[in-house]
Design a protein around this motif. Structure first.
Motif, mmCIF file in Angstrom:
data_model
loop_
_atom_site.group_PDB
_atom_site.id
_atom_site.type_symbol
_atom_site.label_atom_id
_atom_site.label_comp_id
_atom_site.label_asym_id
_atom_site.label_seq_id
_atom_site.Cartn_x
_atom_site.Cartn_y
_atom_site.Cartn_z
ATOM 1 N N ASN A 2 0.829 -1.210 0.000
ATOM 2 C CA ASN A 2 0.000 0.000 0.000
ATOM 3 C C ASN A 2 0.863 1.259 0.000
ATOM 4 O O ASN A 2 0.522 2.258 -0.625
ATOM 5 C CB ASN A 2 -0.925 0.024 1.219
ATOM 6 N N GLY A 3 2.000 1.222 0.709
ATOM 7 C CA GLY A 3 2.906 2.368 0.752
ATOM 8 C C GLY A 3 3.505 2.644 -0.613
ATOM 9 O O GLY A 3 3.691 3.793 -1.013
ATOM 10 N N ILE A 4 3.822 1.573 -1.353
ATOM 11 C CA ILE A 4 4.402 1.726 -2.691
ATOM 12 C C ILE A 4 3.364 2.338 -3.622
ATOM 13 O O ILE A 4 3.664 3.240 -4.409
ATOM 14 C CB ILE A 4 4.905 0.369 -3.225
ATOM 15 N N VAL A 5 2.111 1.868 -3.529
ATOM 16 C CA VAL A 5 1.035 2.394 -4.377
ATOM 17 C C VAL A 5 0.779 3.857 -4.027
ATOM 18 O O VAL A 5 0.607 4.707 -4.908
ATOM 19 C CB VAL A 5 -0.260 1.554 -4.202
ATOM 20 N N ALA A 6 0.801 4.169 -2.733
ATOM 21 C CA ALA A 6 0.582 5.550 -2.300
ATOM 22 C C ALA A 6 1.722 6.439 -2.796
ATOM 23 O O ALA A 6 1.497 7.570 -3.261
ATOM 24 C CB ALA A 6 0.472 5.623 -0.781
ATOM 25 N N ASN A 7 2.973 5.918 -2.684
ATOM 26 C CA ASN A 7 4.121 6.679 -3.187
ATOM 27 C C ASN A 7 4.040 6.875 -4.695
ATOM 28 O O ASN A 7 4.363 7.948 -5.206
ATOM 29 C CB ASN A 7 5.431 5.986 -2.819
ATOM 30 N N ALA A 8 3.625 5.870 -5.434
ATOM 31 C CA ALA A 8 3.508 5.972 -6.889
ATOM 32 C C ALA A 8 2.444 7.017 -7.244
ATOM 33 O O ALA A 8 2.619 7.827 -8.161
ATOM 34 C CB ALA A 8 3.159 4.616 -7.494
ATOM 35 N N ALA A 9 1.328 7.024 -6.505
ATOM 36 C CA ALA A 9 0.266 7.990 -6.769
ATOM 37 C C ALA A 9 0.777 9.400 -6.478
ATOM 38 O O ALA A 9 0.496 10.347 -7.225
ATOM 39 C CB ALA A 9 -0.961 7.672 -5.913
ATOM 40 N N LYS A 10 1.511 9.505 -5.385
ATOM 41 C CA LYS A 10 2.070 10.802 -5.024
ATOM 42 C C LYS A 10 3.065 11.270 -6.094
ATOM 43 O O LYS A 10 3.063 12.440 -6.504
ATOM 44 C CB LYS A 10 2.755 10.701 -3.660
ATOM 45 N N ILE A 11 3.882 10.377 -6.574
ATOM 46 C CA ILE A 11 4.862 10.720 -7.620
ATOM 47 C C ILE A 11 4.150 11.148 -8.889
ATOM 48 O O ILE A 11 4.535 12.123 -9.537
ATOM 49 C CB ILE A 11 5.815 9.529 -7.876
ATOM 50 N N GLY A 16 2.607 15.408 -12.500
ATOM 51 C CA GLY A 16 1.562 16.158 -13.214
ATOM 52 C C GLY A 16 1.662 17.642 -12.909
ATOM 53 O O GLY A 16 1.525 18.493 -13.796
ATOM 54 N N GLU A 17 1.896 17.970 -11.645
ATOM 55 C CA GLU A 17 2.061 19.373 -11.268
ATOM 56 C C GLU A 17 3.278 19.984 -11.960
ATOM 57 O O GLU A 17 3.235 21.118 -12.441
ATOM 58 C CB GLU A 17 2.202 19.496 -9.746
ATOM 59 N N HIS A 18 4.365 19.205 -12.000
ATOM 60 C CA HIS A 18 5.584 19.698 -12.651
ATOM 61 C C HIS A 18 5.359 19.907 -14.145
ATOM 62 O O HIS A 18 5.852 20.888 -14.723
ATOM 63 C CB HIS A 18 6.766 18.747 -12.416
ATOM 64 N N ARG A 19 4.588 18.985 -14.790
ATOM 65 C CA ARG A 19 4.285 19.148 -16.209
ATOM 66 C C ARG A 19 3.468 20.413 -16.442
ATOM 67 O O ARG A 19 3.723 21.170 -17.383
ATOM 68 C CB ARG A 19 3.527 17.926 -16.745
ATOM 69 N N GLN A 20 2.481 20.677 -15.573
ATOM 70 C CA GLN A 20 1.671 21.889 -15.698
ATOM 71 C C GLN A 20 2.552 23.137 -15.532
ATOM 72 O O GLN A 20 2.423 24.100 -16.291
ATOM 73 C CB GLN A 20 0.555 21.898 -14.657
ATOM 74 N N THR A 21 3.435 23.097 -14.549
ATOM 75 C CA THR A 21 4.340 24.228 -14.322
ATOM 76 C C THR A 21 5.250 24.421 -15.530
ATOM 77 O O THR A 21 5.462 25.551 -15.996
ATOM 78 C CB THR A 21 5.183 23.993 -13.054
ATOM 79 N N TYR A 22 5.778 23.314 -16.074
ATOM 80 C CA TYR A 22 6.663 23.393 -17.245
ATOM 81 C C TYR A 22 5.910 23.979 -18.434
ATOM 82 O O TYR A 22 6.416 24.868 -19.128
ATOM 83 C CB TYR A 22 7.209 21.998 -17.573
ATOM 84 N N ARG A 23 4.672 23.511 -18.672
ATOM 85 C CA ARG A 23 3.873 24.044 -19.787
ATOM 86 C C ARG A 23 3.615 25.540 -19.601
ATOM 87 O O ARG A 23 3.703 26.309 -20.562
ATOM 88 C CB ARG A 23 2.538 23.299 -19.894
ATOM 89 N N ALA A 24 3.289 25.937 -18.381
ATOM 90 C CA ALA A 24 3.037 27.352 -18.114
ATOM 91 C C ALA A 24 4.302 28.170 -18.384
ATOM 92 O O ALA A 24 4.241 29.270 -18.959
ATOM 93 C CB ALA A 24 2.571 27.548 -16.674
ATOM 94 N N LEU A 25 5.450 27.638 -17.977
ATOM 95 C CA LEU A 25 6.711 28.345 -18.222
ATOM 96 C C LEU A 25 7.011 28.439 -19.711
ATOM 97 O O LEU A 25 7.459 29.480 -20.194
ATOM 98 C CB LEU A 25 7.867 27.651 -17.481
#
Length: 108
Positions: A2-11, A16-25
């Motif tokens: 469950n920790g691995i799945v939670a970590n994967a979801a978090k990653i 996704g946030e980094h991709r949005q930030t990169y696109r905005a930049l």
């Protein structure tokens, strides 16, 4: 597990946030490039307008200098004509005085 799945979801979420930030930049960089290009075009346009105005100002200066020279020449000509008229008037006065004197002598 469950920790691995939670970590994967978090990653995935962070990625996704980094991709949005990169696109905005990237979008902002494109806007800045467009603004820079438009600014350069405006500078070129203004420089051209300044050169046109400078050439016009030069031609106006030449016309003013020419006009001033012509005015000076006309003033000189007017002074010469006034002097010539004064000489004529003095000569006529002299002739009139002589005529009057001769007339008086003839009448006596």
């Amino acid at each position: 597990l469950n920790g691995i799945v939670a970590n994967a979801a978090k990653i995935r979420r962070v990625a996704g946030e980094h991709r949005q930030t990169y696109r905005a930049l990237v979008e902002e960089m494109q806007r800045q490039k467009i603004a820079s290009r438009k600014g350069k075009e405006e500078v070129v346009r203004l420089h051209s307008a300044l050169q046109t105005q400078s050439a016009h100002l030069h031609s106006v200066r030449v016309e003013c200098d020419t006009g001033a020279l012509e005015l000076q020449q006309l003033k000189q000509k007017a002074a010469q004509l006034a002097h010539a008229e004064a000489k004529k008037a003095a000569a006529l006065d002299g002739m009139q005085s002589q005529y009057q004197q001769e007339l008086q002598e003839a009448q006596e």
